[in-house]
Design a protein around this motif. Sequence first.
Motif, PDB file in Angstrom:
ATOM      1  N   SER A  14       0.813  -1.219   0.000  1.00  0.00           N
ATOM      2  CA  SER A  14       0.000   0.000   0.000  1.00  0.00           C
ATOM      3  C   SER A  14       0.845   1.266   0.000  1.00  0.00           C
ATOM      4  O   SER A  14       0.320   2.367  -0.128  1.00  0.00           O
ATOM      5  CB  SER A  14      -0.916  -0.007   1.237  1.00  0.00           C
ATOM      6  OG  SER A  14      -0.144  -0.232   2.401  1.00  0.00           O
ATOM      7  N   SER A  15       2.169   1.128   0.149  1.00  0.00           N
ATOM      8  CA  SER A  15       2.996   2.316   0.365  1.00  0.00           C
ATOM      9  C   SER A  15       4.446   2.048  -0.013  1.00  0.00           C
ATOM     10  O   SER A  15       4.861   0.894  -0.147  1.00  0.00           O
ATOM     11  CB  SER A  15       2.890   2.654   1.866  1.00  0.00           C
ATOM     12  OG  SER A  15       3.716   3.726   2.214  1.00  0.00           O
ATOM     13  N   GLY A  16       5.203   3.120  -0.201  1.00  0.00           N
ATOM     14  CA  GLY A  16       6.671   3.062  -0.306  1.00  0.00           C
ATOM     15  C   GLY A  16       7.223   1.999  -1.237  1.00  0.00           C
ATOM     16  O   GLY A  16       6.823   1.883  -2.410  1.00  0.00           O
ATOM     17  N   PRO A 154      14.629  -2.289  19.045  1.00  0.00           N
ATOM     18  CA  PRO A 154      13.752  -3.415  18.657  1.00  0.00           C
ATOM     19  C   PRO A 154      13.775  -3.665  17.151  1.00  0.00           C
ATOM     20  O   PRO A 154      13.785  -4.813  16.709  1.00  0.00           O
ATOM     21  CB  PRO A 154      12.355  -2.948  19.107  1.00  0.00           C
ATOM     22  CG  PRO A 154      12.591  -1.822  20.047  1.00  0.00           C
ATOM     23  CD  PRO A 154      13.891  -1.201  19.677  1.00  0.00           C
ATOM     24  N   TYR A 155      13.782  -2.592  16.389  1.00  0.00           N
ATOM     25  CA  TYR A 155      13.797  -2.708  14.920  1.00  0.00           C
ATOM     26  C   TYR A 155      15.083  -3.400  14.453  1.00  0.00           C
ATOM     27  O   TYR A 155      15.037  -4.348  13.662  1.00  0.00           O
ATOM     28  CB  TYR A 155      13.678  -1.307  14.313  1.00  0.00           C
ATOM     29  CG  TYR A 155      13.696  -1.278  12.806  1.00  0.00           C
ATOM     30  CD1 TYR A 155      12.616  -1.751  12.077  1.00  0.00           C
ATOM     31  CD2 TYR A 155      14.781  -0.741  12.099  1.00  0.00           C
ATOM     32  CE1 TYR A 155      12.616  -1.715  10.676  1.00  0.00           C
ATOM     33  CE2 TYR A 155      14.794  -0.699  10.720  1.00  0.00           C
ATOM     34  CZ  TYR A 155      13.705  -1.192  10.009  1.00  0.00           C
ATOM     35  OH  TYR A 155      13.714  -1.154   8.632  1.00  0.00           O
ATOM     36  N   CYS A 156      16.225  -2.934  14.955  1.00  0.00           N
ATOM     37  CA  CYS A 156      17.515  -3.506  14.534  1.00  0.00           C
ATOM     38  C   CYS A 156      17.571  -5.004  14.843  1.00  0.00           C
ATOM     39  O   CYS A 156      17.996  -5.811  14.007  1.00  0.00           O
ATOM     40  CB  CYS A 156      18.673  -2.822  15.271  1.00  0.00           C
ATOM     41  SG  CYS A 156      18.919  -1.116  14.793  1.00  0.00           S
ATOM     42  N   ARG A 189      13.509   7.171   0.703  1.00  0.00           N
ATOM     43  CA  ARG A 189      12.453   8.188   0.836  1.00  0.00           C
ATOM     44  C   ARG A 189      11.066   7.550   0.712  1.00  0.00           C
ATOM     45  O   ARG A 189      10.583   7.301  -0.386  1.00  0.00           O
ATOM     46  CB  ARG A 189      12.638   9.212  -0.285  1.00  0.00           C
ATOM     47  CG  ARG A 189      12.228  10.614   0.050  1.00  0.00           C
ATOM     48  CD  ARG A 189      12.510  11.514  -1.128  1.00  0.00           C
ATOM     49  NE  ARG A 189      13.922  11.556  -1.444  1.00  0.00           N
ATOM     50  CZ  ARG A 189      14.784  12.346  -0.830  1.00  0.00           C
ATOM     51  NH1 ARG A 189      14.383  13.167   0.117  1.00  0.00           N
ATOM     52  NH2 ARG A 189      16.051  12.334  -1.177  1.00  0.00           N
ATOM     53  N   THR A 190      10.448   7.238   1.860  1.00  0.00           N
ATOM     54  CA  THR A 190       9.096   6.651   1.909  1.00  0.00           C
ATOM     55  C   THR A 190       8.409   7.213   3.165  1.00  0.00           C
ATOM     56  O   THR A 190       9.065   7.873   3.981  1.00  0.00           O
ATOM     57  CB  THR A 190       9.147   5.110   2.063  1.00  0.00           C
ATOM     58  OG1 THR A 190       9.542   4.802   3.419  1.00  0.00           O
ATOM     59  CG2 THR A 190      10.091   4.428   1.100  1.00  0.00           C
ATOM     60  N   PRO A 191       7.139   6.900   3.385  1.00  0.00           N
ATOM     61  CA  PRO A 191       6.482   7.364   4.618  1.00  0.00           C
ATOM     62  C   PRO A 191       6.955   6.641   5.891  1.00  0.00           C
ATOM     63  O   PRO A 191       6.423   6.866   6.970  1.00  0.00           O
ATOM     64  CB  PRO A 191       4.992   7.047   4.362  1.00  0.00           C
ATOM     65  CG  PRO A 191       4.869   6.865   2.896  1.00  0.00           C
ATOM     66  CD  PRO A 191       6.182   6.316   2.423  1.00  0.00           C
TER      67      PRO A 191
HETATM   68  N1  LIG Z   1      12.287   3.614   4.165  1.00  0.00           N
HETATM   69  C1  LIG Z   1      13.466   3.279   4.687  1.00  0.00           C
HETATM   70  O1  LIG Z   1      14.328   4.151   4.963  1.00  0.00           O
HETATM   71  C2  LIG Z   1      13.794   1.826   4.926  1.00  0.00           C
HETATM   72  C3  LIG Z   1      15.138   1.496   5.227  1.00  0.00           C
HETATM   73  C4  LIG Z   1      15.464   0.174   5.441  1.00  0.00           C
HETATM   74  C5  LIG Z   1      14.494  -0.807   5.360  1.00  0.00           C
HETATM   75  N2  LIG Z   1      13.196  -0.468   5.074  1.00  0.00           N
HETATM   76  C6  LIG Z   1      12.218  -1.564   5.030  1.00  0.00           C
HETATM   77  O2  LIG Z   1      11.476  -1.493   3.826  1.00  0.00           O
HETATM   78  C7  LIG Z   1      10.206  -2.121   4.018  1.00  0.00           C
HETATM   79  C8  LIG Z   1       9.123  -1.241   3.406  1.00  0.00           C
HETATM   80  O3  LIG Z   1       9.088  -0.020   4.123  1.00  0.00           O
HETATM   81  P1  LIG Z   1       8.797   1.387   3.431  1.00  0.00           P
HETATM   82  O4  LIG Z   1       9.993   2.223   3.610  1.00  0.00           O
HETATM   83  O5  LIG Z   1       8.237   1.211   2.090  1.00  0.00           O
HETATM   84  O6  LIG Z   1       7.718   1.966   4.466  1.00  0.00           O
HETATM   85  P2  LIG Z   1       6.173   2.349   4.330  1.00  0.00           P
HETATM   86  O7  LIG Z   1       5.971   3.219   3.155  1.00  0.00           O
HETATM   87  O8  LIG Z   1       5.810   2.845   5.687  1.00  0.00           O
HETATM   88  O9  LIG Z   1       5.459   0.948   4.054  1.00  0.00           O
HETATM   89  C9  LIG Z   1       5.316  -0.035   5.040  1.00  0.00           C
HETATM   90  C10 LIG Z   1       4.302  -1.030   4.536  1.00  0.00           C
HETATM   91  O10 LIG Z   1       4.203  -2.112   5.481  1.00  0.00           O
HETATM   92  C11 LIG Z   1       2.838  -2.335   5.751  1.00  0.00           C
HETATM   93  N3  LIG Z   1       2.680  -2.849   7.112  1.00  0.00           N
HETATM   94  C12 LIG Z   1       3.346  -2.453   8.225  1.00  0.00           C
HETATM   95  N4  LIG Z   1       2.923  -3.155   9.290  1.00  0.00           N
HETATM   96  C13 LIG Z   1       1.970  -4.007   8.833  1.00  0.00           C
HETATM   97  C14 LIG Z   1       1.154  -4.975   9.455  1.00  0.00           C
HETATM   98  N5  LIG Z   1       1.228  -5.230  10.765  1.00  0.00           N
HETATM   99  N6  LIG Z   1       0.263  -5.665   8.698  1.00  0.00           N
HETATM  100  C15 LIG Z   1       0.167  -5.413   7.367  1.00  0.00           C
HETATM  101  N7  LIG Z   1       0.923  -4.513   6.716  1.00  0.00           N
HETATM  102  C16 LIG Z   1       1.813  -3.813   7.453  1.00  0.00           C
HETATM  103  C17 LIG Z   1       2.167  -0.981   5.587  1.00  0.00           C
HETATM  104  O11 LIG Z   1       0.791  -1.210   5.343  1.00  0.00           O
HETATM  105  P3  LIG Z   1      -0.376  -0.110   5.656  1.00  0.00           P
HETATM  106  O12 LIG Z   1       0.204   1.236   5.365  1.00  0.00           O
HETATM  107  O13 LIG Z   1      -1.450  -0.524   4.695  1.00  0.00           O
HETATM  108  O14 LIG Z   1      -0.740  -0.286   7.071  1.00  0.00           O
HETATM  109  C18 LIG Z   1       2.912  -0.428   4.381  1.00  0.00           C
HETATM  110  O15 LIG Z   1       2.347  -0.911   3.189  1.00  0.00           O
HETATM  111  C19 LIG Z   1      10.061  -2.348   5.524  1.00  0.00           C
HETATM  112  O16 LIG Z   1      10.288  -3.713   5.820  1.00  0.00           O
HETATM  113  C20 LIG Z   1      11.167  -1.499   6.122  1.00  0.00           C
HETATM  114  O17 LIG Z   1      11.642  -2.034   7.341  1.00  0.00           O
HETATM  115  C21 LIG Z   1      12.827   0.822   4.862  1.00  0.00           C
END
Ligand SMILES: NC(=O)c1ccc[n+]([C@@H]2O[C@H](COP(=O)([O-])OP(=O)(O)OC[C@H]3O[C@@H](n4cnc5c(N)ncnc54)[C@H](OP(=O)(O)O)[C@@H]3O)[C@@H](O)[C@H]2O)c1
Length: 254
Positions: A14-16, A154-156, A189-191
């Motif tokens: 749904s995002s990022g 916790p995340y790390c 760059r994501t939410p």
């Molecule tokens: N952005 C960064 O800087 C970064 C860096 C390193 C790693 N990552 C990893 O990249 C991955 C994607 O993150 P993103 O940056 O794209 O962030 P994001 O835009 O916040 O997207 C996170 C996604 O995970 C879903 N989600 C989270 N908890 C959930 C749950 N309990 N059940 C179902 N869906 C859940 C959200 O769904 P809803 O919005 O529909 O609730 C959303 O679609 C993550 O695993 C994150 O740890 C991100």
Amino acid sequence: MDFNNKVIVITGASSGIGAAAALLYAKQSAKVVLVGRNEESLNKVAKQCEDIKGFKPLVIKAELSNDDDVQSIVTKTIDKFGHIDVLVNNAGVGTRGSIFDGVELLDRAIATNLRAVYHLTSLAAPHLIKTKGNIVNVSSVAALRPIKDVDYLPYCVSKAALDQFTRCVALELGRHGVRVNSVNPGGTRTPFAETAGFSKQQVSELYKNRNESYPLGKMAESEEVADLILYLSNDRARSITGSIYVIDNGEILV
Ligand SMILES: NC(=O)c1ccc[n+]([C@@H]2O[C@H](COP(=O)([O-])OP(=O)(O)OC[C@H]3O[C@@H](n4cnc5c(N)ncnc54)[C@H](OP(=O)(O)O)[C@@H]3O)[C@@H](O)[C@H]2O)c1
């Protein structure tokens, strides 16, 4: 990269990064299954995917910490398409906290970042064995070293466990012809940061610091991470399994 008729299940679509991956797979003629909690956002991504090649994605609303919801992802996908070729375990939660903030934060991080991945993978594995499919887990550079500028314990820890899960499952499923790999982004760059509780101002300061401190002087965009996910899940990567791919503009070098 050809994904014609391939069924790709993407959590966090749904995002990022997950949404960017869904669009790239749709461009490559894949049948995408979009999993997330925010139905409005899922439907927006689904519409964008459909506009690309005319194929309507399957949208599944699921809370990944709920076992029945996780089960429903596999059941609904098999009911609709009959098989699964790729599982992208992308959904993640940026649970912040220090060692003084209580163990509940660890439970929260593990529930989404590890347990749900473990559970969904176990349910999808028999179907992936049939198709000789593969899995891409989205981890983080936070799995490889602590984050310096904020308390993210916790995340790390949850992402470090996810990387070991990737290696162990790659070993186990390798003998069935199923590959399992990990993409570990740095700042992208994501939410994500806002969802993790940072204010808009804190996010802009965080981004500024990151842009200045990363060796390549910039953060990544979702599409770049999505590109790597597509590569690893494609037959071009047929000799790659159990590998951890960092995409971080050099973040872990400094
Ligand atoms: N952005 C960064 O800087 C970064 C860096 C390193 C790693 N990552 C990893 O990249 C991955 C994607 O993150 P993103 O940056 O794209 O962030 P994001 O835009 O916040 O997207 C996170 C996604 O995970 C879903 N989600 C989270 N908890 C959930 C749950 N309990 N059940 C179902 N869906 C859940 C959200 O769904 P809803 O919005 O529909 O609730 C959303 O679609 C993550 O695993 C994150 O740890 C991100």
